[in-house]
Every structure is written in C-alpha cells, then in structure tokens.
Write a protein that holds these residues in place. Structure first.
Motif, PDB file in Angstrom:
ATOM      1  N   THR A  57      66.697  18.962   4.303  1.00  0.00           N
ATOM      2  CA  THR A  57      65.512  18.119   4.232  1.00  0.00           C
ATOM      3  C   THR A  57      64.980  18.085   2.805  1.00  0.00           C
ATOM      4  O   THR A  57      64.585  17.038   2.304  1.00  0.00           O
ATOM      5  CB  THR A  57      64.434  18.601   5.218  1.00  0.00           C
ATOM      6  OG1 THR A  57      64.951  18.464   6.548  1.00  0.00           O
ATOM      7  CG2 THR A  57      63.162  17.791   5.103  1.00  0.00           C
ATOM      8  N   GLU A  58      64.990  19.236   2.133  1.00  0.00           N
ATOM      9  CA  GLU A  58      64.469  19.306   0.764  1.00  0.00           C
ATOM     10  C   GLU A  58      65.411  18.697  -0.261  1.00  0.00           C
ATOM     11  O   GLU A  58      64.973  18.039  -1.204  1.00  0.00           O
ATOM     12  CB  GLU A  58      64.202  20.768   0.380  1.00  0.00           C
ATOM     13  CG  GLU A  58      63.061  21.405   1.126  1.00  0.00           C
ATOM     14  CD  GLU A  58      62.958  22.904   0.865  1.00  0.00           C
ATOM     15  OE1 GLU A  58      63.317  23.345  -0.245  1.00  0.00           O
ATOM     16  OE2 GLU A  58      62.531  23.629   1.780  1.00  0.00           O
ATOM     17  N   GLU A  95      65.986  23.108   6.677  1.00  0.00           N
ATOM     18  CA  GLU A  95      65.058  23.110   5.545  1.00  0.00           C
ATOM     19  C   GLU A  95      65.728  22.646   4.252  1.00  0.00           C
ATOM     20  O   GLU A  95      65.189  21.798   3.533  1.00  0.00           O
ATOM     21  CB  GLU A  95      64.493  24.516   5.342  1.00  0.00           C
ATOM     22  CG  GLU A  95      63.606  24.994   6.463  1.00  0.00           C
ATOM     23  CD  GLU A  95      63.266  26.482   6.344  1.00  0.00           C
ATOM     24  OE1 GLU A  95      63.616  27.099   5.321  1.00  0.00           O
ATOM     25  OE2 GLU A  95      62.656  27.007   7.286  1.00  0.00           O
ATOM     26  N   THR A 116      61.003  14.209  11.287  1.00  0.00           N
ATOM     27  CA  THR A 116      60.392  14.540   9.999  1.00  0.00           C
ATOM     28  C   THR A 116      61.015  15.780   9.370  1.00  0.00           C
ATOM     29  O   THR A 116      61.051  15.907   8.154  1.00  0.00           O
ATOM     30  CB  THR A 116      58.870  14.740  10.135  1.00  0.00           C
ATOM     31  OG1 THR A 116      58.611  15.826  11.018  1.00  0.00           O
ATOM     32  CG2 THR A 116      58.194  13.488  10.643  1.00  0.00           C
ATOM     33  N   GLU A 117      61.505  16.699  10.189  1.00  0.00           N
ATOM     34  CA  GLU A 117      62.123  17.920   9.674  1.00  0.00           C
ATOM     35  C   GLU A 117      63.590  17.734   9.320  1.00  0.00           C
ATOM     36  O   GLU A 117      64.109  18.433   8.471  1.00  0.00           O
ATOM     37  CB  GLU A 117      62.002  19.054  10.702  1.00  0.00           C
ATOM     38  CG  GLU A 117      60.609  19.579  10.871  1.00  0.00           C
ATOM     39  CD  GLU A 117      60.081  20.244   9.615  1.00  0.00           C
ATOM     40  OE1 GLU A 117      60.793  21.029   8.988  1.00  0.00           O
ATOM     41  OE2 GLU A 117      58.931  19.949   9.251  1.00  0.00           O
ATOM     42  N   PRO A 177      58.878  12.736   0.055  1.00  0.00           N
ATOM     43  CA  PRO A 177      59.281  14.067  -0.409  1.00  0.00           C
ATOM     44  C   PRO A 177      58.687  15.230   0.373  1.00  0.00           C
ATOM     45  O   PRO A 177      59.213  16.328   0.321  1.00  0.00           O
ATOM     46  CB  PRO A 177      58.805  14.090  -1.864  1.00  0.00           C
ATOM     47  CG  PRO A 177      57.674  13.109  -1.907  1.00  0.00           C
ATOM     48  CD  PRO A 177      57.994  12.060  -0.879  1.00  0.00           C
ATOM     49  N   THR A 178      57.605  14.995   1.122  1.00  0.00           N
ATOM     50  CA  THR A 178      57.010  16.103   1.868  1.00  0.00           C
ATOM     51  C   THR A 178      57.058  15.810   3.357  1.00  0.00           C
ATOM     52  O   THR A 178      57.099  14.647   3.791  1.00  0.00           O
ATOM     53  CB  THR A 178      55.538  16.347   1.477  1.00  0.00           C
ATOM     54  OG1 THR A 178      54.751  15.231   1.905  1.00  0.00           O
ATOM     55  CG2 THR A 178      55.392  16.551  -0.029  1.00  0.00           C
ATOM     56  N   ARG A 179      57.027  16.878   4.156  1.00  0.00           N
ATOM     57  CA  ARG A 179      57.024  16.720   5.603  1.00  0.00           C
ATOM     58  C   ARG A 179      55.802  15.940   6.053  1.00  0.00           C
ATOM     59  O   ARG A 179      55.879  15.101   6.953  1.00  0.00           O
ATOM     60  CB  ARG A 179      57.066  18.099   6.281  1.00  0.00           C
ATOM     61  CG  ARG A 179      57.635  18.016   7.694  1.00  0.00           C
ATOM     62  CD  ARG A 179      57.262  19.203   8.530  1.00  0.00           C
ATOM     63  NE  ARG A 179      55.844  19.250   8.845  1.00  0.00           N
ATOM     64  CZ  ARG A 179      55.214  18.391   9.651  1.00  0.00           C
ATOM     65  NH1 ARG A 179      55.862  17.423  10.233  1.00  0.00           N
ATOM     66  NH2 ARG A 179      53.936  18.498   9.882  1.00  0.00           N
ATOM     67  N   GLU A 180      54.663  16.171   5.418  1.00  0.00           N
ATOM     68  CA  GLU A 180      53.426  15.478   5.790  1.00  0.00           C
ATOM     69  C   GLU A 180      53.572  13.975   5.588  1.00  0.00           C
ATOM     70  O   GLU A 180      53.140  13.182   6.430  1.00  0.00           O
ATOM     71  CB  GLU A 180      52.238  16.019   4.984  1.00  0.00           C
ATOM     72  CG  GLU A 180      51.825  17.425   5.362  1.00  0.00           C
ATOM     73  CD  GLU A 180      52.756  18.511   4.804  1.00  0.00           C
ATOM     74  OE1 GLU A 180      53.498  18.243   3.826  1.00  0.00           O
ATOM     75  OE2 GLU A 180      52.763  19.617   5.353  1.00  0.00           O
ATOM     76  N   GLN A 181      54.175  13.570   4.463  1.00  0.00           N
ATOM     77  CA  GLN A 181      54.369  12.139   4.220  1.00  0.00           C
ATOM     78  C   GLN A 181      55.339  11.540   5.236  1.00  0.00           C
ATOM     79  O   GLN A 181      55.114  10.440   5.737  1.00  0.00           O
ATOM     80  CB  GLN A 181      54.892  11.903   2.802  1.00  0.00           C
ATOM     81  CG  GLN A 181      53.843  12.148   1.742  1.00  0.00           C
ATOM     82  CD  GLN A 181      54.432  12.071   0.350  1.00  0.00           C
ATOM     83  OE1 GLN A 181      55.533  12.551   0.096  1.00  0.00           O
ATOM     84  NE2 GLN A 181      53.683  11.474  -0.567  1.00  0.00           N
ATOM     85  N   ARG A 182      56.396  12.268   5.533  1.00  0.00           N
ATOM     86  CA  ARG A 182      57.362  11.767   6.512  1.00  0.00           C
ATOM     87  C   ARG A 182      56.715  11.640   7.888  1.00  0.00           C
ATOM     88  O   ARG A 182      56.929  10.661   8.600  1.00  0.00           O
ATOM     89  CB  ARG A 182      58.594  12.671   6.554  1.00  0.00           C
ATOM     90  CG  ARG A 182      59.416  12.607   5.274  1.00  0.00           C
ATOM     91  CD  ARG A 182      60.740  13.332   5.384  1.00  0.00           C
ATOM     92  NE  ARG A 182      60.622  14.749   5.684  1.00  0.00           N
ATOM     93  CZ  ARG A 182      60.469  15.710   4.788  1.00  0.00           C
ATOM     94  NH1 ARG A 182      60.403  15.406   3.493  1.00  0.00           N
ATOM     95  NH2 ARG A 182      60.389  16.977   5.149  1.00  0.00           N
ATOM     96  N   GLU A 183      55.893  12.637   8.272  1.00  0.00           N
ATOM     97  CA  GLU A 183      55.208  12.571   9.565  1.00  0.00           C
ATOM     98  C   GLU A 183      54.240  11.397   9.601  1.00  0.00           C
ATOM     99  O   GLU A 183      54.176  10.665  10.598  1.00  0.00           O
ATOM    100  CB  GLU A 183      54.466  13.872   9.849  1.00  0.00           C
ATOM    101  CG  GLU A 183      53.761  13.860  11.188  1.00  0.00           C
ATOM    102  CD  GLU A 183      53.055  15.166  11.504  1.00  0.00           C
ATOM    103  OE1 GLU A 183      51.950  15.095  12.088  1.00  0.00           O
ATOM    104  OE2 GLU A 183      53.587  16.240  11.178  1.00  0.00           O
TER     105      GLU A 183
END
Length: 197
Positions: free
Chosen positions: A36-37, A33, A103-104, A169-175
């Motif tokens: 990733t952040e 986490e 993504t994580e 910047p977000t997991r959703e965008q990376r996914e």
C-alpha cells in the motif's frame, strides 16, 4: 563399564506450527502495508523486515511475489466473508469491511475487480474465484430492490468503480475517496474497519 542413567529431561513441545502461523500472519499484514505504501514492486526484503522475520522465513511461506499478493487477497476476501457470515450482518456493514480492504490494499483490489466487472477473460483463475466469493458475500445481504441489485453485474461494476476511486498517498485520503464514490452511487456504507474491530 557402568552405564549412567540419563536424566529424564524433556524439551518443551515444539510449537513450530504456532510460530509458523504467526509468522505467516505477520508477513501478510506486512505485505499489505508495504504494498500500500510503496506499490507492488516493493522489495520482498522490506516485507520480511516489517514482519520482523528473516527473508528465509518469507520464502518458506511465499516462494515469489505472486504468492505474497495472492495471500493478501485471500486474507482480504476471507475477512469479507466472515463479515457477511456474522449474525448481525447487513449490506452496509459488509461494504464497510470491503471498503476498509479497498483502502488498505489499494494495489491489490484492481486485480480482483476491474477485469471481472468488465467481463474480461484475461483475469487469472484465482482472481476470478476470489471475486466470485466477494460477490456472493455481498449479494447474500442485498435486499430486494437495492440499487446494486438492479441488473446482473451491477454489484461488481460498482465495486470496481469504487476501487478505481481509491487513490491517494494516505489511508485517510483513500477512505475519503472510497466513501465519496459510494455516496455518489447512492449506497450506504457502515463503519470502515476490518472485520472483528
């Protein structure tokens, strides 16, 4: 002098190994986490805080930053292998687990795949070994004629290409970007989630 008898008070058994295993798992999850952040340069103290343990506990498990990164990579690969070994496994499902880890753990994935896909010799031995394990897990489910099996090396080049697209910047965008990359490659990916969920 009379001896007094000592009552037979037994302490509960030491469950130190269980606590150590829980602490290690919490540290690996926290490292995934935090990195990733905030990237690979994030302070180790942030990982310890996120895991809910002291820095001494972190250093008992991981003597340095490289050891933490290696542990996260190892856990990622282990989950991909578990997904591949599941009785109902197929390539789409295993790619879904791989994509979740991309993504994580975006900061780590390039360590595994970019140099290996390019045939680089500068890749550390542990990273080459982990990359080989990922390739074997995926290849075990590639049906004959699948587009990722067209030529030697195509599979890991595709993984490296998708890894390169995993930004944001977000997991959703990376996914979203990872799934778009797989779609552009013409590859079906199952649900993006960690193994076991």
């Amino acid at each position: 002098m009379t001896q007094r008898s000592v009552p037979d008070e037994r302490r509960p058994s030491n469950d130190g190994r269980r606590v150590a295993a829980r602490n290690r798992a919490a540290l690996v999850a926290a490292a995934r986490e935090i990195y990733t952040e905030y990237g690979l340069d994030a302070p180790l103290s942030a990982i310890a805080r996120r895991a809910g343990v002291g820095q001494g506990v972190l250093y008992r498990h991981f003597p340095d930053r490289a050891a933490v990164a290696t542990a996260v990579l190892e856990e990622n690969v282990r989950q991909i292998e578990q997904a591949a070994a599941a009785p109902d496994a197929d390539i789409a499902g295993v790619l879904g687990v791989l994509t979740w880890h991309q993504t994580e753990s975006a900061a780590f994935i390039s360590v595994l795949h970019t140099d290996a896909a390019a045939g680089g010799t500068d890749i550390p031995a542990y990273a080459a070994a982990l990359s080989g394990r990922v390739e074997r897990a995926l290849r075990a489910h590639l049906p004959d004629g699948h587009r990722l099996a067209a030529a030697k090396g195509d599979l890991m080049i595709a993984v490296a290409m998708v890894s390169g697209a995993v930004t944001g910047p977000t997991r959703e965008q990376r996914e979203h970007r990872a799934l778009a990359a797989w779609r552009l490659l013409g590859v079906e990916v199952g649900p993006v989630r960690p193994f076991g969920e």
